[in-house]
Design an enzyme around this catalytic site. Sequence first.
Site, PDB file in Angstrom:
ATOM      1  CE  LYS A   8     -17.485  -7.059 -14.747  1.00  0.00           C
ATOM      2  NZ  LYS A   8     -18.442  -7.268 -15.852  1.00  0.00           N
ATOM      3  CE1 TYR A  50     -16.279  -3.343 -15.300  1.00  0.00           C
ATOM      4  CE2 TYR A  50     -18.123  -3.316 -16.836  1.00  0.00           C
ATOM      5  CZ  TYR A  50     -16.847  -3.698 -16.518  1.00  0.00           C
ATOM      6  OH  TYR A  50     -16.125  -4.454 -17.403  1.00  0.00           O
TER       7      TYR A  50
END
Length: 317
Positions: free
Chosen positions: A168, A143
Amino acid sequence: MTPAPLAARLGIPSGPLFFPVTAYGPEGSVDLDTYRTHVRRGVEAGAAAVFACCGTGEFHALTPEEFEACVRAAVEAAAGRVPVVAGAGYGTALAVRYARLAEAAGADGLLAMPPYLVVAGQEGLLRHYKEIAAATALPVIVYQRDNAVFTPETVVELARTDGVIGLKDGLGDLDLMQRIVSAVRTEAPGDFLYFNGLPTAEQTQLAYRAIGVPLYSSAVFCFAPEIALAFYRALEAGDDTTVNRLLDGFYRPFVELRAQGRGYAVALVKAGVRLRGPAVGEVRPPLHEPSEDHVKQLAEVIERGYALLEKEPEDTK
């Protein structure tokens, strides 16, 4: 589950990616029965995957024991119909611990969130995520946001790392993301996955999709799955009329309301879940509840969003 099957399941989604809130009872403890209901309803509504105990699920507020219990409950509620990806974070040692707890609870993969507090260089970040990936057999999605921002070269190395299957993005720098996608495509070709992880990702998904980021998280799916699913299907079908109608009439007003309070990316979503059921409780400190007026405005925005689903596009009349 090995990395390839999870990557394949996430790479060809049938609906939005669901990030459930974590349910608490009146006394503030985790309410696993309500949480199972929330997750089960999301799966039955058409979610392509469940991302348990991540940002929307208040990962930061859960003890390790609560985290493992919630991930296990999500796995039980999903019942194999869709994959369950669990959050992992903090420093390397704790992130590894959470990764192993998620694996023991039956998760199919991990969303590795930024390390706690420190602003690290690329070498240290790369080592951090490599150690998480090596700690379990679970596939890892990294992330990017806040203090974990990567150069294209670092993402190439992540894409070459066994067990790391995707990135992400919660930063929102489209120039950087385009350079990342291009670098990985040319230097580490394969099935590396990209996700738009900005709050209310639907608001930016047209732009992300154009640069090769087809997947996105949907916090709206928590409390208005029919709206989120309608947007997803319209986007997939190239139905610009429906996409723009929902962006103009629902998503933009929701984003503008969300911007009126710190922490509303979680607290306002949780208020939305309570408005439509089940009773998932309040957020834990240091987050705070939305004001009564903001909750009233949220109810109105949701009502308008559902009304838009019934509206016939002008060009079909």
